[in-house]
Design a protein around this motif. Structure first.
Motif, PDB file in Angstrom:
ATOM      1  N   ALA A   1       0.734  -1.493  -0.221  1.00 58.19           N
ATOM      2  CA  ALA A   1       0.321  -0.632  -0.400  1.00 58.19           C
ATOM      3  C   ALA A   1       0.862   0.975  -0.101  1.00 58.19           C
ATOM      4  CB  ALA A   1      -0.472  -0.333   1.056  1.00 58.19           C
ATOM      5  N   CYS A   2       1.874   1.159   1.058  1.00 57.84           N
ATOM      6  CA  CYS A   2       2.734   2.318   1.132  1.00 57.84           C
ATOM      7  C   CYS A   2       3.508   2.595  -0.572  1.00 57.84           C
ATOM      8  CB  CYS A   2       3.371   2.242   2.145  1.00 57.84           C
ATOM      9  SG  CYS A   2       2.889   2.173   3.070  1.00 57.84           S
ATOM     10  N   GLN A   3       3.626   1.629  -1.320  1.00 63.87           N
ATOM     11  CA  GLN A   3       4.634   1.525  -2.428  1.00 63.87           C
ATOM     12  C   GLN A   3       3.984   2.515  -3.082  1.00 63.87           C
ATOM     13  OE1 GLN A   3       5.813  -2.528  -3.219  1.00 63.87           O
ATOM     14  NE2 GLN A   3       7.764  -2.036  -2.158  1.00 63.87           N
ATOM     15  N   ASP A   4       2.630   2.052  -3.597  1.00 64.87           N
ATOM     16  CA  ASP A   4       1.832   1.942  -4.583  1.00 64.87           C
ATOM     17  C   ASP A   4       1.325   3.553  -4.093  1.00 64.87           C
ATOM     18  OD1 ASP A   4       1.219  -0.331  -5.631  1.00 64.87           O
ATOM     19  OD2 ASP A   4      -0.766  -0.764  -4.173  1.00 64.87           O
ATOM     20  N   ALA A   5       1.516   4.076  -2.687  1.00 64.06           N
ATOM     21  CA  ALA A   5       0.883   5.662  -2.272  1.00 64.06           C
ATOM     22  C   ALA A   5       2.253   6.506  -2.815  1.00 64.06           C
ATOM     23  CB  ALA A   5       0.820   5.657  -1.038  1.00 64.06           C
ATOM     24  N   VAL A   6       3.248   6.008  -2.751  1.00 64.47           N
ATOM     25  CA  VAL A   6       5.131   6.700  -3.064  1.00 64.47           C
ATOM     26  C   VAL A   6       4.702   6.570  -5.056  1.00 64.47           C
ATOM     27  CG1 VAL A   6       6.831   6.591  -4.231  1.00 64.47           C
ATOM     28  CG2 VAL A   6       5.959   6.258  -1.441  1.00 64.47           C
ATOM     29  N   VAL A   7       4.564   5.544  -5.526  1.00 63.01           N
ATOM     30  CA  VAL A   7       4.603   5.435  -6.793  1.00 63.01           C
ATOM     31  C   VAL A   7       3.630   6.256  -7.356  1.00 63.01           C
ATOM     32  CG1 VAL A   7       3.892   3.958  -9.061  1.00 63.01           C
ATOM     33  CG2 VAL A   7       5.562   3.522  -7.692  1.00 63.01           C
ATOM     34  N   LEU A   8       2.728   6.347  -6.971  1.00 63.25           N
ATOM     35  CA  LEU A   8       1.201   7.559  -7.783  1.00 63.25           C
ATOM     36  C   LEU A   8       1.407   8.684  -7.024  1.00 63.25           C
ATOM     37  CD1 LEU A   8      -2.102   5.356  -6.579  1.00 63.25           C
ATOM     38  CD2 LEU A   8      -1.528   5.831  -8.657  1.00 63.25           C
ATOM     39  N   LYS A   9       2.108   9.557  -5.824  1.00 61.58           N
ATOM     40  CA  LYS A   9       1.948  10.394  -5.570  1.00 61.58           C
ATOM     41  C   LYS A   9       3.248  11.230  -7.012  1.00 61.58           C
ATOM     42  CE  LYS A   9       1.277  13.791  -2.740  1.00 61.58           C
ATOM     43  NZ  LYS A   9       0.702  14.998  -2.763  1.00 61.58           N
ATOM     44  N   LEU A  10       4.977  10.447  -6.896  1.00 65.58           N
ATOM     45  CA  LEU A  10       5.179  10.738  -7.741  1.00 65.58           C
ATOM     46  C   LEU A  10       5.422  10.673  -9.364  1.00 65.58           C
ATOM     47  CD1 LEU A  10       8.565   8.664  -6.447  1.00 65.58           C
ATOM     48  CD2 LEU A  10       7.791  11.150  -6.239  1.00 65.58           C
TER      49      LEU A  10
ATOM     50  N   ARG B   1       2.830  14.576  -9.260  1.00 64.78           N
ATOM     51  CA  ARG B   1       3.997  15.288  -9.157  1.00 64.78           C
ATOM     52  C   ARG B   1       4.391  15.250 -10.580  1.00 64.78           C
ATOM     53  NH1 ARG B   1       7.688  15.169  -4.902  1.00 64.78           N
ATOM     54  NH2 ARG B   1       5.819  15.344  -3.403  1.00 64.78           N
ATOM     55  N   GLN B   2       5.447  14.454 -11.081  1.00 66.21           N
ATOM     56  CA  GLN B   2       5.863  14.596 -12.421  1.00 66.21           C
ATOM     57  C   GLN B   2       4.989  14.905 -13.359  1.00 66.21           C
ATOM     58  OE1 GLN B   2       7.496  10.549 -12.898  1.00 66.21           O
ATOM     59  NE2 GLN B   2       9.108  11.481 -11.941  1.00 66.21           N
ATOM     60  N   ALA B   3       3.624  14.706 -13.947  1.00 72.56           N
ATOM     61  CA  ALA B   3       2.669  14.740 -14.252  1.00 72.56           C
ATOM     62  C   ALA B   3       2.147  16.335 -13.990  1.00 72.56           C
ATOM     63  CB  ALA B   3       1.029  14.367 -14.394  1.00 72.56           C
ATOM     64  N   LEU B   4       2.004  16.865 -13.080  1.00 72.30           N
ATOM     65  CA  LEU B   4       1.701  18.574 -12.539  1.00 72.30           C
ATOM     66  C   LEU B   4       3.274  19.208 -13.354  1.00 72.30           C
ATOM     67  CD1 LEU B   4      -0.102  20.157 -11.093  1.00 72.30           C
ATOM     68  CD2 LEU B   4       1.127  19.638  -9.226  1.00 72.30           C
ATOM     69  N   VAL B   5       4.212  19.155 -13.025  1.00 68.90           N
ATOM     70  CA  VAL B   5       5.338  19.602 -13.394  1.00 68.90           C
ATOM     71  C   VAL B   5       5.142  19.928 -15.175  1.00 68.90           C
ATOM     72  CG1 VAL B   5       8.090  20.049 -13.593  1.00 68.90           C
ATOM     73  CG2 VAL B   5       6.754  19.833 -11.430  1.00 68.90           C
ATOM     74  N   ALA B   6       5.712  18.643 -16.592  1.00 66.22           N
ATOM     75  CA  ALA B   6       5.398  18.871 -16.919  1.00 66.22           C
ATOM     76  C   ALA B   6       4.291  19.686 -17.612  1.00 66.22           C
ATOM     77  CB  ALA B   6       4.957  17.001 -17.575  1.00 66.22           C
ATOM     78  N   SER B   7       3.035  19.695 -17.090  1.00 71.52           N
ATOM     79  CA  SER B   7       1.497  20.666 -17.207  1.00 71.52           C
ATOM     80  C   SER B   7       1.751  21.799 -17.680  1.00 71.52           C
ATOM     81  CB  SER B   7       0.574  19.938 -16.676  1.00 71.52           C
ATOM     82  OG  SER B   7       0.444  19.714 -15.621  1.00 71.52           O
ATOM     83  N   ARG B   8       3.016  22.367 -16.263  1.00 69.73           N
ATOM     84  CA  ARG B   8       2.816  23.612 -16.174  1.00 69.73           C
ATOM     85  C   ARG B   8       3.991  23.850 -16.884  1.00 69.73           C
ATOM     86  NH1 ARG B   8       2.859  23.527  -9.117  1.00 69.73           N
ATOM     87  NH2 ARG B   8       0.598  24.077  -9.077  1.00 69.73           N
ATOM     88  N   LEU B   9       5.134  22.541 -17.827  1.00 69.97           N
ATOM     89  CA  LEU B   9       6.084  23.639 -18.489  1.00 69.97           C
ATOM     90  C   LEU B   9       5.653  23.181 -20.320  1.00 69.97           C
ATOM     91  CD1 LEU B   9       8.897  21.766 -17.317  1.00 69.97           C
ATOM     92  CD2 LEU B   9       8.755  23.597 -17.027  1.00 69.97           C
ATOM     93  N   ALA B  10       3.812  23.237 -20.143  1.00 65.27           N
ATOM     94  CA  ALA B  10       3.616  22.691 -21.780  1.00 65.27           C
ATOM     95  C   ALA B  10       2.659  24.183 -21.547  1.00 65.27           C
ATOM     96  CB  ALA B  10       3.184  21.083 -21.324  1.00 65.27           C
ATOM     97  N   ALA B  11       1.764  24.400 -20.919  1.00 67.39           N
ATOM     98  CA  ALA B  11       1.379  25.670 -20.822  1.00 67.39           C
ATOM     99  C   ALA B  11       1.673  26.287 -20.731  1.00 67.39           C
ATOM    100  CB  ALA B  11      -0.022  25.625 -19.916  1.00 67.39           C
ATOM    101  N   PRO B  12       1.734  27.771 -21.987  1.00 60.20           N
ATOM    102  CA  PRO B  12       2.281  28.634 -21.991  1.00 60.20           C
ATOM    103  C   PRO B  12       1.819  29.476 -20.789  1.00 60.20           C
ATOM    104  CG  PRO B  12       0.358  29.071 -23.945  1.00 60.20           C
ATOM    105  CD  PRO B  12       0.691  27.610 -23.035  1.00 60.20           C
ATOM    106  N   PRO B  13       2.753  30.534 -20.774  1.00 56.93           N
ATOM    107  CA  PRO B  13       2.329  31.217 -19.771  1.00 56.93           C
ATOM    108  C   PRO B  13       1.027  32.086 -19.921  1.00 56.93           C
ATOM    109  CG  PRO B  13       4.120  31.960 -19.929  1.00 56.93           C
ATOM    110  CD  PRO B  13       4.061  30.765 -20.435  1.00 56.93           C
ATOM    111  N   LEU B  14       0.224  32.845 -19.733  1.00 53.96           N
ATOM    112  CA  LEU B  14      -0.823  33.902 -19.947  1.00 53.96           C
ATOM    113  C   LEU B  14      -0.494  35.244 -19.451  1.00 53.96           C
ATOM    114  CD1 LEU B  14      -3.779  32.142 -18.730  1.00 53.96           C
ATOM    115  CD2 LEU B  14      -2.848  31.710 -20.729  1.00 53.96           C
TER     116      LEU B  14
END
Length: 172
Positions: free
Chosen positions: A38-47, A50-63
């Motif tokens: 359960a803890c392994q799954d939590a770590v994998v999902l959270k990471l 987080r990576q998807a969030l960082v990637a989407s922020r970099l891909a979106a142009p600033p307004l």
């Protein structure tokens, strides 16, 4: 059904959220995560999230600030227009209710008054409607003078409420 929850999962998620995982955590907790599914799954999902969030922020142009200001002004004006339109909507609903009530009352009155003279009206053909004399004679027997005053008043109420509904429906 198996429960995949762990008592230490919230502690692992707190470390992940604060950014202290895995460098500043307890070695015993790291060992627990390696053994607990359960803890392994939590770590994998959270990471992964987080990576998807960082990637989407970099891909979106600033307004641009002017675009943000324009959107805020547009949203404020839209909210103001909705606040202003509320009384018109209430007037529209009131006029609709009055119109329906007047139409129902007039229909009930006509049915009561024409109950005895329905045979006189049924003898009139649709082509004789343009000739008002037969219609007037059958109507004059069925109605009293009160009805002759009531009908124009009901028509005036219907027309005025129709105008109010039209004006209320013509919102910007």
């Amino acid at each position: 059904m198996k429960s995949n929850e762990c008592a230490r999962e919230s502690e692992v998620l707190a470390l992940l959220t604060s950014g202290l995982w895995p460098h500043r955590c307890d070695p015993e907790l790291r060992t627990h995560v390696n053994e607990c599914r359960a803890c392994q799954d939590a770590v994998v999902l959270k990471l992964a999230f987080r990576q998807a969030l960082v990637a989407s922020r970099l891909a979106a142009p600033p307004l641009s600030p002017s675009l943000l200001w324009w959107r805020a002004q547009l949203r404020r004006r839209h909210n103001d227009a909705q606040k202003i339109a509320r009384p018109f909507t209430a007037a529209y609903q009131f006029a609709l209710a009055v119109n329906l009530l007047a139409g129902t009352a007039l229909g009930v009155l006509l049915l009561r008054r024409l109950g005895g003279s329905a045979s006189a009206l049924s003898s009139i053909s649709p082509f004789d409607i343009l000739h008002l004399a037969p219609l007037w004679t059958s109507v004059s027997y069925a109605f009293s003078w009160n009805s002759l005053v009531l009908i124009p008043c009901a028509v005036a109420v219907a027309l005025l409420s129709g105008v109010a509904m039209y004006l209320a429906a013509e919102q910007p």
